[in-house]
Design a protein around this motif. Structure first.
Motif: not given
Lengths: 253, 184
Positions: A228, B111, B113, B119-121
């Protein structure tokens, strides 16, 4: 692809790829039962020696049924303009309202769907966006969407990868080991139960920090973890995941 | 046993006195049994012959630098619109747009929001532009000063992973950042 309903334990996942292989990932203590997707390449089965064969390549994305609803609405700003019932499912054509965005064509089955992006010219009057699916036959099952190209089509189905996101770890991408041999170093990696692990420097030219991703090879599959936070010096969770993997395989049955 | 980052060999630089990879040896043995090796040699010879034809200069093609995208030479001459350079053949490597770029014109990794706590990472895909050969995240099309060529452009691959307010992944899609490198 959708999480298998037969698997109560989300630390284990088993899927059938578009060309009929079985991909298995088992990682006790980690959730690998989420949303999966797969890249499928359709290309001529035999080179003709006259043109670059990649000129006739086309790529598709196989994923859980309904995944492209979000893409159509929120990413492409598109709307569905054509629906056609076929092969036990539906062909859908969605065209973006914006000239700078693409449309998408997909076949939607009961459990999964297969999609390919359209060029703008393919969305206009008289265009044939469904030509992207010419010669392909789909069989949808809970375990995966099978894609067949009859011999008369002269096409071959090639599955490039299977991907998912493991919470707390990052993006996980699997490939068949025999097709990814040039990704496996000749020298040994760090031993883990499922195989060997190497680290990859993924730093871009503009990056101010070092970025790392991790790579595991087993005897039948390779697995890449994009954490991540690739710039973090604490990769303890991705490393624990790689140590926990007991099975990562890509087999014919 | 706890795996430490410092214990893991690099995939790009061979350590001194490194032992051969047992996994790689097993993959080779399984995928390429001895009986099929002779057949493979014959096929490889044909493939090399065909590939070498692609290496001949044609005079009208632009060049892909510094890396290569697997399909570059195939679709450049098709007369398609410029922006399609980041997405040959409806490739899943593209849903092309500047919205996927960071401030320096590569695929974003932050990321976002949105409404309802969605939420899009974003992630970079580090090896998509050259298939399996350990390539790069981005590729560049440059002019070769021959003919009426389109703008120079860089494409950088990535992926969006969409989570709901409970953190559950509800959608995945591939994307490509397109950065123009020349004004015309």
């Amino acid at each position: 692809m959708s999480a298998p309903t037969v698997e109560a334990d989300r630390s284990s996942a088993k899927y059938r790829t578009a060309d009929g292989h079985v991909v298995t990932l088992e990682a006790p203590g980690f959730d690998v039962g989420g949303l999966w997707d797969s890249t499928v390449r359709i290309a001529p089965a035999k080179p003709d020696g006259r043109n670059p064969d990649d000129a006739y390549m086309r790529e598709y994305n196989v994923t859980r049924q309904g995944n492209y609803d979000y893409v159509i609405t929120h990413v492409l700003d598109a709307e569905v303009e054509q629906v056609l019932e076929a092969q036990g499912g539906q062909f859908l054509i969605a065209i973006s309202r914006r000239p700078d965005m693409q449309g998408v064509a997909l076949w939607r089955g009961r459990w999964h769907e297969i999609a390919t992006y359209l060029l703008p010219s393919q969305g206009g009057a008289g265009s044939t966006p469904l030509a992207a699916f010419d010669g392909l036959q789909f069989t949808d099952t809970p375990e995966g969407l099978l894609v067949a190209a009859p011999a008369a089509s002269g096409l071959a189905v090639d599955v490039l990868d299977m991907c998912t996101n493991v919470p707390g770890v990052g993006e996980v991408e699997l490939k068949q080991a025999s097709k990814a041999l040039n990704m496996i170093p000749t020298w040994s990696g760090a031993p883990v139960p499922a195989g060997e692990v190497w680290v990859i420097d993924a730093t871009q030219e503009f990056d101010t920090e070092n970025h790392r991703i991790l790579f595991l090879a087993s005897t039948s599959a390779v697995l890449t973890v994009t954490p991540d936070d690739t710039a973090s010096t604490d990769l303890s969770s991705p490393l624990s995941f790689l140590e926990s993997v007991t099975t990562v395989s890509w087999t014919t049955s | 046993m706890t795996l430490q980052l410092s214990d893991i060999p690099s995939r790009s630089a061979q350590p001194a006195h490194a032992a051969p990879s047992a996994v790689r040896r097993a993959v080779v043995r399984q995928a390429f049994p001895r009986r099929s090796v002779l057949k493979s040699i014959a096929v490889a010879g044909m493939t090399l012959g065909i590939a070498s034809l692609d290496l001949l200069p044609t005079g009208s093609r632009a060049q892909a630098e510094p890396s290569t995208y697997l399909q570059c030479s195939a679709w450049l001459n098709s007369g398609t619109q410029e922006w399609l350079r980041c997405n040959p053949g409806g490739s899943v490597h593209g849903n092309v747009g500047a919205v996927f770029c960071n401030s320096v014109g590569y695929h974003r990794i932050d990321t976002v929001t949105g409404e309802f706590g969605i939420r899009t990472k974003f992630y970079r895909r580090h090896y998509s532009c050259t298939g399996n050969d350990g390539g790069r995240n981005a590729w560049v099309w440059r002019k070769n000063q021959q003919g009426n060529e389109p703008r120079e452009v860089r494409c950088s691959d990535g992926r969006g992973v969409v989570r709901n307010r409970d953190g559950v992944v509800v959608n995945r899609y591939n994307s490509a950042c397109r950065k123009w490198l020349s004004a015309s």
